[in-house]
Design a protein around this motif. Structure first.
Motif, PDB file in Angstrom:
ATOM      1  N   ALA A 144      -3.820  -0.080  -5.235  1.00  0.00           N
ATOM      2  CA  ALA A 144      -3.787  -0.743  -3.922  1.00  0.00           C
ATOM      3  C   ALA A 144      -4.414  -2.136  -3.996  1.00  0.00           C
ATOM      4  O   ALA A 144      -3.896  -3.093  -3.407  1.00  0.00           O
ATOM      5  CB  ALA A 144      -4.518   0.118  -2.886  1.00  0.00           C
ATOM      6  N   TRP A 145      -5.514  -2.265  -4.704  1.00  0.00           N
ATOM      7  CA  TRP A 145      -6.170  -3.571  -4.835  1.00  0.00           C
ATOM      8  C   TRP A 145      -5.255  -4.564  -5.552  1.00  0.00           C
ATOM      9  O   TRP A 145      -5.098  -5.718  -5.116  1.00  0.00           O
ATOM     10  CB  TRP A 145      -7.488  -3.429  -5.591  1.00  0.00           C
ATOM     11  CG  TRP A 145      -8.157  -4.730  -5.887  1.00  0.00           C
ATOM     12  CD1 TRP A 145      -8.178  -5.394  -7.076  1.00  0.00           C
ATOM     13  CD2 TRP A 145      -8.872  -5.544  -4.958  1.00  0.00           C
ATOM     14  NE1 TRP A 145      -8.870  -6.571  -6.961  1.00  0.00           N
ATOM     15  CE2 TRP A 145      -9.320  -6.692  -5.672  1.00  0.00           C
ATOM     16  CE3 TRP A 145      -9.182  -5.426  -3.622  1.00  0.00           C
ATOM     17  CZ2 TRP A 145     -10.052  -7.703  -5.065  1.00  0.00           C
ATOM     18  CZ3 TRP A 145      -9.929  -6.430  -3.011  1.00  0.00           C
ATOM     19  CH2 TRP A 145     -10.347  -7.550  -3.734  1.00  0.00           C
ATOM     20  N   LEU A 151     -16.737  -3.879  -2.722  1.00  0.00           N
ATOM     21  CA  LEU A 151     -15.929  -4.566  -1.715  1.00  0.00           C
ATOM     22  C   LEU A 151     -16.805  -5.339  -0.735  1.00  0.00           C
ATOM     23  O   LEU A 151     -16.415  -6.421  -0.285  1.00  0.00           O
ATOM     24  CB  LEU A 151     -15.048  -3.558  -0.974  1.00  0.00           C
ATOM     25  CG  LEU A 151     -14.007  -2.854  -1.846  1.00  0.00           C
ATOM     26  CD1 LEU A 151     -13.260  -1.800  -1.028  1.00  0.00           C
ATOM     27  CD2 LEU A 151     -13.015  -3.842  -2.451  1.00  0.00           C
ATOM     28  N   THR A 196      -8.100  -0.983   0.294  1.00  0.00           N
ATOM     29  CA  THR A 196      -8.639  -0.457  -0.965  1.00  0.00           C
ATOM     30  C   THR A 196      -9.721   0.574  -0.704  1.00  0.00           C
ATOM     31  O   THR A 196      -9.779   1.615  -1.366  1.00  0.00           O
ATOM     32  CB  THR A 196      -9.195  -1.607  -1.821  1.00  0.00           C
ATOM     33  OG1 THR A 196      -8.161  -2.564  -2.076  1.00  0.00           O
ATOM     34  CG2 THR A 196      -9.728  -1.085  -3.148  1.00  0.00           C
ATOM     35  N   PRO A 256      -6.773   3.625  -5.491  1.00  0.00           N
ATOM     36  CA  PRO A 256      -7.482   2.413  -5.051  1.00  0.00           C
ATOM     37  C   PRO A 256      -7.278   1.220  -5.973  1.00  0.00           C
ATOM     38  O   PRO A 256      -7.158   0.077  -5.510  1.00  0.00           O
ATOM     39  CB  PRO A 256      -8.957   2.853  -5.008  1.00  0.00           C
ATOM     40  CG  PRO A 256      -9.023   4.115  -5.761  1.00  0.00           C
ATOM     41  CD  PRO A 256      -7.681   4.763  -5.654  1.00  0.00           C
ATOM     42  N   CYS A 295       2.368   1.942  -3.329  1.00  0.00           N
ATOM     43  CA  CYS A 295       1.375   2.485  -4.270  1.00  0.00           C
ATOM     44  C   CYS A 295       1.167   3.980  -4.039  1.00  0.00           C
ATOM     45  O   CYS A 295       1.111   4.769  -4.991  1.00  0.00           O
ATOM     46  CB  CYS A 295       0.044   1.752  -4.119  1.00  0.00           C
ATOM     47  SG  CYS A 295       0.058   0.053  -4.721  1.00  0.00           S
ATOM     48  N   ARG A 302      -6.832  -6.353   2.492  1.00  0.00           N
ATOM     49  CA  ARG A 302      -6.936  -5.913   1.103  1.00  0.00           C
ATOM     50  C   ARG A 302      -8.214  -5.114   0.869  1.00  0.00           C
ATOM     51  O   ARG A 302      -8.201  -4.061   0.220  1.00  0.00           O
ATOM     52  CB  ARG A 302      -6.897  -7.139   0.192  1.00  0.00           C
ATOM     53  CG  ARG A 302      -6.725  -6.819  -1.287  1.00  0.00           C
ATOM     54  CD  ARG A 302      -6.730  -8.079  -2.119  1.00  0.00           C
ATOM     55  NE  ARG A 302      -6.484  -7.781  -3.522  1.00  0.00           N
ATOM     56  CZ  ARG A 302      -6.702  -8.628  -4.521  1.00  0.00           C
ATOM     57  NH1 ARG A 302      -7.154  -9.860  -4.243  1.00  0.00           N
ATOM     58  NH2 ARG A 302      -6.461  -8.277  -5.773  1.00  0.00           N
ATOM     59  N   THR A 347      -1.815  -5.254  -3.303  1.00  0.00           N
ATOM     60  CA  THR A 347      -2.026  -6.083  -2.111  1.00  0.00           C
ATOM     61  C   THR A 347      -2.401  -7.512  -2.492  1.00  0.00           C
ATOM     62  O   THR A 347      -2.118  -8.449  -1.744  1.00  0.00           O
ATOM     63  CB  THR A 347      -3.120  -5.473  -1.214  1.00  0.00           C
ATOM     64  OG1 THR A 347      -4.315  -5.228  -1.981  1.00  0.00           O
ATOM     65  CG2 THR A 347      -2.641  -4.165  -0.601  1.00  0.00           C
ATOM     66  N   TYR A 367       0.836  -1.203   0.000  1.00  0.00           N
ATOM     67  CA  TYR A 367       0.000   0.000   0.000  1.00  0.00           C
ATOM     68  C   TYR A 367       0.872   1.255   0.000  1.00  0.00           C
ATOM     69  O   TYR A 367       0.632   2.196  -0.762  1.00  0.00           O
ATOM     70  CB  TYR A 367      -0.934   0.015   1.210  1.00  0.00           C
ATOM     71  CG  TYR A 367      -1.715   1.304   1.311  1.00  0.00           C
ATOM     72  CD1 TYR A 367      -2.924   1.458   0.637  1.00  0.00           C
ATOM     73  CD2 TYR A 367      -1.228   2.382   2.048  1.00  0.00           C
ATOM     74  CE1 TYR A 367      -3.613   2.649   0.694  1.00  0.00           C
ATOM     75  CE2 TYR A 367      -1.918   3.585   2.099  1.00  0.00           C
ATOM     76  CZ  TYR A 367      -3.111   3.709   1.434  1.00  0.00           C
ATOM     77  OH  TYR A 367      -3.800   4.890   1.477  1.00  0.00           O
TER      78      TYR A 367
END
Length: 326
Positions: free
Chosen positions: A256-257, A321, A274, A253, A76, A270, A260, A73
């Motif tokens: 990050a998704w 999510l 996100t 985001p 990113c 995760r 991770t 994270y």
């Protein structure tokens, strides 16, 4: 599916209603810059630090998978910061625009808004796993961003970094992280006091965020500002503002998704990371750009734009999510 589409926005929108309440109070002049100073000071010195210490100290020492997730994270977020600087060079932005857009694109409202929404939508265990994101945001990303602002303003980058590390919000994030890593807890009476302040931190901070957005042309208390320039700050171009907003609400985001997932971070982390990556630009960006007299109007507009747009985008991400968490 229909129930989920209705339920998640109902959990998310109350947080934006608190922000809207602050904007209305400011626009009605029930809060002016001087009157809002007490609210801002409380959030800056007590509410927000207590929230960080209380949430981060309960994370515990991360295992290998969680540590990899936090590293991914952070990478990113710093990549987004570097991307904005690089794009700014290519598009011939000024140094102020590059520094301001980089901070605005990489630093999200993960503590004021993100953590409470994670608790509401994904549950307290997911929030516990992903609380370390707040530490990454307000120790690593904020320090780098403040250093860039100092560089853009002609100050010593090292001095700006040292100033960032003396910030009560950064100090609170460091304190909570150290307590978690060492497995320590605050003494009982102090812990209860911090918990009480932490409970007020999020709602008061959201109202304070709204007041800040409603008074973007006024000084905000809680962070010492430079003396007002003799001439008004130039009107910011929309290019850096819009690209910073896209980076914050979409690129970070998504990155990050993906990142991770590549390091096989726990699913709860995760999901939470996100969702927090999808939060709007932190109001701390406006405070810092105002304090450094760098991109201050651009910072205010980026915070306002991303907060308004995230009413829809953050709800959409939360729905997606929440479906994956089922």
């Amino acid at each position: 599916m229909t129930a989920l589409l209705l339920d998640v926005p109902q959990r998310v929108l109350p947080f934006f209603m608190l922000v809207a309440a602050g904007v209305v109070l400011a626009r009605l002049r029930l809060f002016d810059a001087r009157m809002s100073s007490g609210l801002s000071t409380y959030v800056y010195w007590i509410g927000f630090p207590a929230l960080l210490i209380h949430s981060l100290s309960r994370v515990g020492a991360p295992d290998r998978a969680l540590a990899l997730g936090l590293t991914a994270y952070g990478a990113c977020a710093l990549l987004v910061v570097a991307l904005m600087v690089t794009v700014g060079l290519a598009l011939r932005w000024t140094r102020e625009e590059r520094a301001g857009a980089a901070l605005a694109g990489g630093l999200g409202n993960s503590a004021f808004l993100g953590l409470p929404i994670v608790v509401s939508v994904l549950g307290p265990e997911t929030a516990r796993l992903s609380a370390g994101v707040v530490a990454v945001d307000f120790v690593v990303v904020a320090a780098v961003g403040v250093g860039l602002l100092g560089w853009a303003g002609g100050r010593s980058t090292w001095r700006s970094l040292m100033q960032a590390l003396r910030n009560p919000i950064v100090l609170a994030a460091i304190t909570g992280t150290v307590l978690a890593l060492l497995g320590l807890s605050l003494p009982g009476m102090l812990d209860r006091a911090v918990a009480a302040a932490a409970a007020s931190g999020s709602p008061v901070a959201l109202v304070a965020l709204g007041v800040a957005l409603g008074l973007t042309g006024e000084p905000i208390a809680g962070e010492p500002c430079e003396p007002a320039p003799e001439e008004p700050a130039p009107t910011p171009r929309w290019g850096p503002i819009i690209l910073a907003a896209v980076a914050k609400l979409a690129i970070l985001p998504a990155a990050a998704w993906i990142a991770t997932g590549l390091v096989d971070a726990p699913l709860g982390f995760r999901l939470g990371a996100t969702l927090m990556a999808a939060t709007p630009t932190a109001v701390n960006v406006f405070i810092q750009t105002k304090a450094h007299s760098v991109f201050e109007r651009g910072g205010a507009r980026t915070v306002a734009l991303t907060t308004a747009v995230s009413c829809l985008t953050l709800s959409a991400v939360a729905v997606l999510l929440a479906r994956m968490a089922v």
